[in-house]
Scaffold this active site. Structure first.
Site, PDB file in Angstrom:
ATOM      1  N   ASN A   1       0.804  -1.229   0.000  1.00 31.69           N
ATOM      2  CA  ASN A   1       0.000   0.000   0.000  1.00 31.69           C
ATOM      3  C   ASN A   1       0.835   1.276   0.000  1.00 31.69           C
ATOM      4  O   ASN A   1       0.407   2.299   0.515  1.00 31.69           O
ATOM      5  CB  ASN A   1      -0.973   0.002   1.185  1.00 31.69           C
ATOM      6  CG  ASN A   1      -1.863  -1.212   1.194  1.00 31.69           C
ATOM      7  OD1 ASN A   1      -2.365  -1.610   0.146  1.00 31.69           O
ATOM      8  ND2 ASN A   1      -2.034  -1.836   2.345  1.00 31.69           N
ATOM      9  N   ARG A   2       2.057   1.176  -0.536  1.00 28.60           N
ATOM     10  CA  ARG A   2       2.966   2.324  -0.590  1.00 28.60           C
ATOM     11  C   ARG A   2       3.322   2.874   0.797  1.00 28.60           C
ATOM     12  O   ARG A   2       3.783   4.002   0.934  1.00 28.60           O
ATOM     13  CB  ARG A   2       2.388   3.471  -1.441  1.00 28.60           C
ATOM     14  CG  ARG A   2       2.440   3.225  -2.909  1.00 28.60           C
ATOM     15  CD  ARG A   2       2.446   4.504  -3.723  1.00 28.60           C
ATOM     16  NE  ARG A   2       3.770   5.114  -3.808  1.00 28.60           N
ATOM     17  CZ  ARG A   2       4.216   6.109  -3.060  1.00 28.60           C
ATOM     18  NH1 ARG A   2       3.470   6.636  -2.131  1.00 28.60           N
ATOM     19  NH2 ARG A   2       5.406   6.606  -3.232  1.00 28.60           N
ATOM     20  N   LEU A   3       3.125   2.102   1.836  1.00 31.87           N
ATOM     21  CA  LEU A   3       3.487   2.542   3.181  1.00 31.87           C
ATOM     22  C   LEU A   3       4.895   2.033   3.497  1.00 31.87           C
ATOM     23  O   LEU A   3       5.126   1.313   4.465  1.00 31.87           O
ATOM     24  CB  LEU A   3       2.451   2.046   4.205  1.00 31.87           C
ATOM     25  CG  LEU A   3       1.050   2.620   4.000  1.00 31.87           C
ATOM     26  CD1 LEU A   3       0.078   2.023   5.000  1.00 31.87           C
ATOM     27  CD2 LEU A   3       1.077   4.142   4.106  1.00 31.87           C
ATOM     28  N   HIS A   4       5.821   2.430   2.651  1.00 33.10           N
ATOM     29  CA  HIS A   4       7.207   1.969   2.743  1.00 33.10           C
ATOM     30  C   HIS A   4       7.888   2.502   4.005  1.00 33.10           C
ATOM     31  O   HIS A   4       7.484   3.529   4.556  1.00 33.10           O
ATOM     32  CB  HIS A   4       8.002   2.461   1.523  1.00 33.10           C
ATOM     33  CG  HIS A   4       7.315   2.236   0.224  1.00 33.10           C
ATOM     34  ND1 HIS A   4       6.838   1.011  -0.180  1.00 33.10           N
ATOM     35  CD2 HIS A   4       7.013   3.097  -0.773  1.00 33.10           C
ATOM     36  CE1 HIS A   4       6.285   1.123  -1.368  1.00 33.10           C
ATOM     37  NE2 HIS A   4       6.366   2.379  -1.751  1.00 33.10           N
TER      38      HIS A   4
END
Length: 169
Positions: free
Chosen positions: A146-149
């Site tokens: 979810n692009r929550l890198h």
């Protein structure tokens, strides 16, 4: 790794090179190249470079940014002496980053170098050597769903201590 530089006109350039070492005392990353290449010209002019290491299947990346400078002549000599003979001859043969008329010109230059050094060791050309990049900034990136890198930025402070910050993805 990818070495990134900016030329005198402000144009960025990036290319793959082999990392040859990390100095345990200073943390400097080293690589070797032709001092007459475009990358060397950009580094010599700006005294800066960025390095990027990617492990895409693992969704990981490390970026290093810092001042860059030539390594000591002795270090360049030592590393050049350990290179395969073909790579040593190639360093003499290739006018790196310059336009050449054809492949046959490069092959002829290689043949000339081979004949010149046929009876002995190949010395390091004066136009070839190493650079080191002393990290002032290192960013570690780990890809997550979810692009929550996860991103961590290490910055070297004036008193040579690493300040660590978490960055938003």
């Amino acid at each position: 790794m990818v070495v990134s530089t900016v030329d005198a006109d402000g144009w960025p350039s990036a290319r793959y090179l082999l990392l040859k070492g990390v100095d345990p005392a200073t943390g400097a990353f080293s690589f070797f190249t032709n001092y007459e290449s475009a990358k060397a010209g950009a580094i010599d002019a700006s005294a800066r470079a960025a390095l990027t290491f990617g492990w895409l299947p693992l969704r990981r990346q490390v970026r290093v940014v810092g001042p860059a400078r030539r390594v000591a002549i002795e270090e360049s000599d030592d590393y050049f002496a350990k290179r395969p003979r073909g790579s040593q001859l190639g360093a003499w043969a290739s006018p790196q980053s310059r336009v050449i008329e054809s492949r046959s010109v490069l092959d002829a230059r290689h043949d000339d170098a081979e004949a010149r050094f046929a009876d002995g060791p190949v010395p390091r050309p004066p136009h070839w050597g190493g650079y080191e990049v002393l990290p002032e900034v290192i960013e570690f990136w780990q890809g997550r769903p979810n692009r929550l890198h996860d991103r961590f930025l290490y910055r070297r402070t004036e008193d040579n201590i690493w300040q660590i910050d978490r960055l938003a993805p």
